[in-house]
Enzyme design. Sequence first.
Site, PDB file in Angstrom:
ATOM      1  N   ASP A   1      20.210  17.242  85.816  1.00 62.20           N
ATOM      2  CA  ASP A   1      19.468  18.541  85.769  1.00 62.20           C
ATOM      3  C   ASP A   1      18.225  18.457  86.670  1.00 62.20           C
ATOM      4  OD1 ASP A   1      20.753  20.427  83.982  1.00 62.20           O
ATOM      5  OD2 ASP A   1      20.252  19.123  82.202  1.00 62.20           O
TER       6      ASP A   1
ATOM      7  N   LYS B   1      31.304  23.300  80.971  1.00 61.13           N
ATOM      8  CA  LYS B   1      30.792  22.238  81.860  1.00 61.13           C
ATOM      9  C   LYS B   1      32.088  21.033  81.666  1.00 61.13           C
ATOM     10  CE  LYS B   1      25.996  23.202  81.535  1.00 61.13           C
ATOM     11  NZ  LYS B   1      24.498  22.774  80.957  1.00 61.13           N
TER      12      LYS B   1
ATOM     13  N   GLN C   1      21.457  19.298  76.526  1.00 63.55           N
ATOM     14  CA  GLN C   1      21.516  20.773  76.678  1.00 63.55           C
ATOM     15  C   GLN C   1      20.215  21.528  75.815  1.00 63.55           C
ATOM     16  OE1 GLN C   1      23.925  22.514  78.120  1.00 63.55           O
ATOM     17  NE2 GLN C   1      23.007  24.756  77.773  1.00 63.55           N
TER      18      GLN C   1
HETATM   19  N1  GUN Z   1      20.172  25.392  79.240  1.00 60.56           N
HETATM   20  C1  GUN Z   1      20.080  26.627  79.964  1.00 60.56           C
HETATM   21  N2  GUN Z   1      20.351  26.029  81.113  1.00 60.56           N
HETATM   22  C2  GUN Z   1      20.149  24.901  81.000  1.00 60.56           C
HETATM   23  C3  GUN Z   1      20.427  23.836  82.143  1.00 60.56           C
HETATM   24  O1  GUN Z   1      20.485  23.961  83.371  1.00 60.56           O
HETATM   25  N3  GUN Z   1      20.211  22.511  81.678  1.00 60.56           N
HETATM   26  C4  GUN Z   1      20.053  22.131  80.466  1.00 60.56           C
HETATM   27  N4  GUN Z   1      20.182  20.957  80.091  1.00 60.56           N
HETATM   28  N5  GUN Z   1      20.163  22.900  79.614  1.00 60.56           N
HETATM   29  C5  GUN Z   1      20.071  24.474  79.769  1.00 60.56           C
END
Ligand code: GUN
Length: 289
Positions: A121, A54, A98
């Site tokens: 998110d 990311k 995360q």
């Molecule tokens: N862990 C796995 N997928 C995601 C996601 O889309 N967002 C976040 N914040 N954590 C994750």
Amino acid sequence: MSARIIDGKLIAASIRERLRDTVAAFTQTTGVTPKLAAVLVGEDPASQVYVRNKEQACTKAGILSEVHRLDEATTQADLLRFVARLNNDPSVHGILVQLPLPKHIHQITVLDAIHPLKDVDCFHPENVGLLFQNRPRFLPCTPQGIQVLIRESGTAVNGAHVVVLGRSEIVGKPVGIMLLQKGETANATVTICHRGTRNLPEVTRSADILIAAIGRPEFVTQDMVRKDAVVIDVGINRQNNKLVGDVAFESVSQIASAITPVPGGVGPMTIAMLLENTLSAARLALKNT
Ligand code: GUN
């Protein structure tokens, strides 16, 4: 193999290239550079890879990114204080905590603490509520990535039967709602299946579009898929040191009309959508100052 491959890597790359120009124009006209703050608690190896990807994607798109790596032993109170700091920092437009968080931290309490205008998110109940009422502020990244993949593959959704395997808050539930409601690449008849679903193969065989998001390696076999169905595989599972999806790709691709690969399908789209949401969050912040 008869199925067309829906190339998420290629589609995501073209979205990210376009986005880079849009971000550059935004920054030039407003003097604001969008910024994403990612918070990673602990040492989960998969999460470390995701967060690094990311971060790199942000940089390439002209989006600032800061990653806060916190110790596994961070308390919930400390994490909440940290989130509050990011909420109050006007240079931060998007916040991503995360998942998964360590067991001693209550995930929902932390996600609810993220300011709704910075919730890239789309996990905050205010944003989920807006999404469910078809007036979204943000679209959740993976569901939005799936919708774009379906659109870009030229698949008709209007009136189609979409079957979603998995009812998670991150993927199954929101993607079901997004494809159900009125709109472009939507207006489908949606069935969301789960552990308790009776006669599952019968239900999945009735799908024009089958979305597998259950996190079980190669769970969807050829006998569960109707000829010429479109199959979207959200799973990322490690099996014998190899990444496999929730769909048995080799056999299902004999029968489907189009299918996403793993890796290189939904995964790259999730990141592209996160970048788009970060730009949206920067626009929102500007509107609200
Ligand atoms: N862990 C796995 N997928 C995601 C996601 O889309 N967002 C976040 N914040 N954590 C994750």
